[in-house]
Design an enzyme around this catalytic site. Structure first.
Site, PDB file in Angstrom:
ATOM      1  CD  GLU A   1      -3.236  -2.184   9.240  1.00 27.86           C
ATOM      2  OE1 GLU A   1      -2.427  -3.126   9.105  1.00 27.86           O
ATOM      3  OE2 GLU A   1      -3.949  -1.756   8.317  1.00 27.86           O
TER       4      GLU A   1
ATOM      5  CD  GLU B   1      -3.253  -0.749   1.936  1.00 28.60           C
ATOM      6  OE1 GLU B   1      -3.828   0.335   1.856  1.00 28.60           O
ATOM      7  OE2 GLU B   1      -3.596  -1.654   2.728  1.00 28.60           O
TER       8      GLU B   1
HETATM    9  C1  BGC Z   1      -5.043   1.258   5.130  1.00 29.26           C
HETATM   10  C2  BGC Z   1      -5.630   2.186   6.169  1.00 29.26           C
HETATM   11  C3  BGC Z   1      -6.682   2.977   5.486  1.00 29.26           C
HETATM   12  C4  BGC Z   1      -7.746   1.990   5.145  1.00 29.26           C
HETATM   13  C5  BGC Z   1      -9.018   2.533   4.623  1.00 29.26           C
HETATM   14  C6  BGC Z   1      -6.129   0.305   4.771  1.00 29.26           C
HETATM   15  O1  BGC Z   1      -5.750  -0.680   3.927  1.00 29.26           O
HETATM   16  O2  BGC Z   1      -3.890   0.647   5.539  1.00 29.26           O
HETATM   17  O3  BGC Z   1      -4.799   2.736   7.049  1.00 29.26           O
HETATM   18  O4  BGC Z   1      -7.113   4.104   6.120  1.00 29.26           O
HETATM   19  O5  BGC Z   1      -7.265   0.976   4.311  1.00 29.26           O
HETATM   20  O6  BGC Z   1      -9.957   1.847   5.221  1.00 29.26           O
END
Ligand code: BGC
Length: 913
Positions: A767, A487
């Site tokens: 996270e 990401e």
């Molecule tokens: C990210 C998050 C982001 C989210 C949206 C994820 O995959 O890592 O931090 O805000 O997607 O829901």
């Protein structure tokens, strides 16, 4: 005549002070940067700080001088502001003659304070203008021929030129589609990495400017440019789409502008003269890593006239139709170098180095191994329960560098166009590992650290460290969710949640100014804001039907209002607000257009992302909050911030218009989501937290909501909030007289809590509350980043309450601020600093037996309202040991003492018996 005399006096005075004594006017910045090069603004801003030994110092007047030489002769003077009656010392716009492109300007400021009739004088500082012509670059965009245009291939371009003589200055202006590294005569230009950084590439790319005068030789010179895919020609490893993020062809544009002593400017580079070959870097990708054979280095790379036998003629490629913008933020630099702490041999026999810190950047290593040796480096954040090297959570990002060594003595190897998120490094190809040969280099945007916080509680100190390391790792030109898996994106929700904490830790003004501009560009014409900025193929650049929903999601899209407003509060620069104002309006109008009965009715949201939930939730204990409730709460909040911004900017009509709307929105919230007995339809922590924080409830219901919130916390015994509730949870408790509850949540060590990861050895913010479960196993391997700053948003509360430093909204930018530390009995001492636009604010206190000693420093040209609460019984005496008589105001009441303090260092003693 009088004027010349004044100027000469100014100069002599200036130089004298500059050399022989510490100047008290310091930290001169242009557009928030120190002596920047390549600024396109026609009205750049000037800021300075004042340092003084005296108390209660306020600036009375200032006078700014700008000239084209450091002598400030009348001929060279382009602006003399005159003596201005003002205490303003930040973001003052240049108002002189039209600035010329590629020109160095010198400036200095004289400051008069209330303590002396004689002015104090800054040292001379400078900035250099950019090309000042937007898209009208004279050069062509250069790329490889069609056959060589293949993803991951890294071309090396060269161009020979004669610089000429009698050179006054030489500036290289350059940018690329892809990432570049420029070299002149074999030496790397500048010390920034991953340039030109990442912007809304379809709309704008920032260019960089370098002072290269000292790199030029008499006669022949060679300019080299290496190009790599970077964020531009990136294949998303995660979604298997066959499209790159922005484009299929790498290219760059470069101009070398030389100013000769007679003032003539010349653009030296001949675009027809570019050649290219392929060199040591065979392929490179942000996510997957780099493959390099260091035997393929071109020996002619630095030698002009010597041609690489394999070199080919470069090609002019399609021009860029977006905007070539100057760089307004700090570029990515090497910031720290960490030693390897330990060599681990895993149960399956892997050789793994532990750097003791989860960080972002790459590993460099020194080697004497023979030519042709292949060394492979794998990167991971954690070892698994069994002690094995663990990469499942990286998903499709390979994070792998493969180097073929050249056999040279003590050669240092490192990648160039990639970065990795890691603490552990698995090494293949080296039999005997010497720990000292391996270093981890932390790369991130070159912002200054502004905040620090240490306490008597080691776990809290580690939490603070983890928050700051999370910020380092995720502030590489763009605020990203995470820096390791496939990401690494500018998720808007994460950014808004963490913004205030980020603003304490580092000077993030320019970093976010730049990002907000990209947000405005990526905002859809109907006003919807995307989930990620810069927007790219991750959520579908082409905005396909099913992805349309990722625009306009509350809590994420609201970054458009939340960040500009809070940036204004932290830094006091109305120009940020002004620049973002239309984007804010568009976002509110989008929600209004998608409303029914004043309720924002869009269905898809990420909601309170990653809230506390149970794997096997049979009795409804997972802390779900209605997405509709959240959406309406943010609709109200964002509208409120728009009203505040309109008021600050003097847009009275807008302020009135949106105030009327706001009343209706709050009403709709209450009708739809608040029961007649004051319960919210989602009886969750996040629901109460948002309603209270955004001030949506009646007086009576505030009490009820606070009680329900506290009961809910007690019932669970812990927090249950996700990304949207967590940043505000402790604030809401403190604001409603529940400091003890807030501290209890902060100090909890079991899952879920902020300290639980610390007890599990975390060195960054996770996270998930339970990224590593108590039994050592991992939660959800596919989405389990160990470097995700969102929950680190507790940092703001810690600065606000442990250090006690709070913004006063009536005096944005810390012109006047509040100090109100908690003196909580769980701490014996707390020490915090914050370097504001006026200088360093310090608060530290320690308790010994019956006495609390407090030291407070307030920078010149600012003031503080200090509230010292009395948590213990007994006598409280104030003893301003250093500055008797300099307190501007004092009020004593039963539970607290109030002081208004001007600048200076104060020591206060509180007796508890
Ligand atoms: C990210 C998050 C982001 C989210 C949206 C994820 O995959 O890592 O931090 O805000 O997607 O829901």
């Amino acid at each position: 005549m009088k004027r010349i005399f004044l100027l000469i006096t100014f100069l002599i005075f200036g130089l004298y002070h500059g050399i022989s004594q510490k100047s008290i006017v310091y930290d001169l910045q242009v557009d928030g940067l120190y002596s920047p090069i390549g600024i396109d603004s026609e009205t750049p801003t000037f800021s300075w700080k004042i340092d003084s030994e005296e108390y209660d110092v306020i600036q009375k007047h200032y006078q700014i001088f700008v000239a084209t030489d450091a002598v400030f002769s009348e001929k060279s003077l382009v602006w003399d502001s005159g003596k201005v009656n003002s205490s303003e010392s930040v973001y003052i716009n240049f108002q002189g003659q039209t600035l010329e492109y590629a020109t160095k300007y010198y400036w200095a400021v004289k400051v008069w304070t209330n303590k002396s009739s004689k002015p104090k004088q800054s040292k001379i500082s400078s900035w250099t203008t950019g090309l000042m012509v937007g898209n009208q670059w004279k050069s062509e965009w250069i790329g490889v021929n069609n056959k060589d245009n293949r993803v991951s291939k890294t071309p090396y371009f060269t161009n020979d030129f004669v610089a000429g003589v009698k050179i006054k200055s030489a500036n290289l202006f350059i940018t690329s589609r892809g990432i570049y590294e420029a070299h002149i005569n074999g030496k790397r230009v500048g010390n920034s990495y991953l340039t030109p950084g990442w912007t809304s590439y379809n709309n704008r790319i920032q260019y960089q400017a370098y002072d290269v005068q000292n790199m030029l030789c008499l006669g022949d010179n060679r300019l080299g440019v290496i190009l790599s895919d970077g964020w531009f020609r990136n294949f998303r490893p995660n979604n298997g789409k066959s499209k790159t993020d922005y484009g299929d062809e790498l290219s760059f544009i470069a101009e070398l502008v030389i100013t000769f002593e007679d003032g003539v400017k010349k653009t030296i580079i001949n675009d027809n003269n570019w050649n290219y070959h392929f060199g040591s870097i065979q392929s490179s990708s942000i996510y997957n890593g780099e493959i390099a054979d260091f035997n393929l280095n071109d020996p002619n790379w630095s030698k002009s006239k010597n041609k690489n036998p394999n070199s080919k003629k470069a090609r002019f490629v399609k021009r860029y139709d977006g905007k070539l913008d100057h760089t307004r933020n700090e570029m990515i630099k090497k910031r720290e170098v960490l030693d390897a702490k330990e060599l681990i041999i895993t149960p399956s026999g892997d050789k793994v180095l532990d750097f003791g810190q989860n960080l972002v950047g790459w590993v460099q290593f020194k080697s004497n191994l023979p030519k042709g040796t292949v060394v492979t480096l794998y990167h991971a954040e954690v070892l698994d329960k069994a002690g094995e090297f663990y990469t499942t959570n990286l998903r499709k990002a390979k994070q792998k560098n493969i180097f073929t060594l050249n056999g040279k003595t003590d050669q240092i190897y490192h990648p160039t166009f990639t970065f990795q998120g890691f603490r552990y490094l698995k090494v293949e190809g080296v039999d005997q590992i010497n720990l000292d040969d391996f270093k981890a280099v932390a790369l991130y945007s070159d912002m200054e650290f502004t905040g620090s916080l240490t306490t008597s509680n080691e776990l809290i100190n580690q939490l603070q460290e983890n928050i700051q390391w999370g910020q380092r790792g995720n502030f590489l030109d763009v605020p990203t969710d995470c820096p390791q898996r496939d990401e690494r994106l500018g998720w808007t929700g994460d950014a808004q949640a963490f913004f205030n904490t980020a603003g304490f830790n580092m000077d993030v003004k320019n970093f976010f100014d730049k990002w907000l501009i990209d947000l405005s560009y990526d905002q859809r014409s109907d006003g919807a804001v995307p989930g990620v900025v810069p927007h790219n193929n991750y959520l579908g650049l082409n905005d396909s039907k099913e992805l349309k929903g990722t625009f306009g999601r509350t809590g994420w899209a609201d970054a458009a209002t939340i960040i500009p407003w809070h940036s204004y509060l932290i830094y006091g620069d109305k120009q940020t607000l002004e620049r973002q104002y239309q984007s804010m309006v568009k976002w509110i109008d989008f929600m209004t257009q998608n409303s029914k009965n004043h309720l924002y009715i869009k269905e898809d949201h990420w909601g309170d992302w990653l809230f506390f939930s149970r794997d096997d939730d049979n009795s409804g204990r997972s802390a779900v909050t209605s997405k509709k409730l959240i959406a309406q709460a943010f609709y109200c909040y964002s509208t409120k911030l728009l009203i505040k911004s309109a008021t600050a900017l003097g847009y009275v009509e807008d302020a009135n218009k949106y105030s009327k709307l706001y009343a209706k929105l709050v009403n709709a919230f209450n009708n739809e989501f608040v029961t007649k007995n004051g319960m919210l339809v989602s009886d969750s922590q996040t629901a109460y937290v948002l309603a209270l924080k955004f001030n949506l409830l009646s007086k009576e219901n505030i009490k009820i909501a606070t009680e329900r919130l506290v009961n809910n916390i007690n019932d669970y015994g812990h927090l249950t909030t996700g990304f949207l509730g967590t940043p505000f949870l402790c604030h809401v408790l403190s604001d409603n007289g529940k400091n003890k509850e807030a501290i209890k949540l902060l100090l909890r060590e079991e899952y879920p809590s902020w300290l639980y990861p610390v007890t599990k050895g975390a060195t960054t913010i996770w996270e998930r509350w339970n990224g590593i479960k108590p039994d050592g196993s991992f939660q959800y391997p596919s989405m389990n980043s160990f470097n995700h700053y969102a929950y680190g948003a507790i940092g703001e509360w810690m600065y606000n309450n442990l250090m006690g430093l709070k913004i006063n909204q009536d005096f944005p930018g810390y012109k006047r601020f509040t100090i109100q530390p908690l003196f909580d009995e769980n701490f014996d001492n707390i020490s915090g600093t914050y370097n504001s636009n006026y200088g360093n604010i310090k608060v530290n206190w320690s308790r010994k037996n019956d006495t609390v000693l407090i030291n407070i420093s307030i920078p010149a040209n600012s003031q503080s309202d200090v509230f010292l609460s009395k948590p213990y019984k007994g006598n409280w005496t104030f003893n301003n040991m250093k500055a008797e008589g300099s307190v501007l105001e004092k009020k004593d009441d039963t539970d607290k003492t109030y002081f208004l303090l001007g600048s200076g260092d104060y020591q206060l003693r509180l007796k508890t018996k």
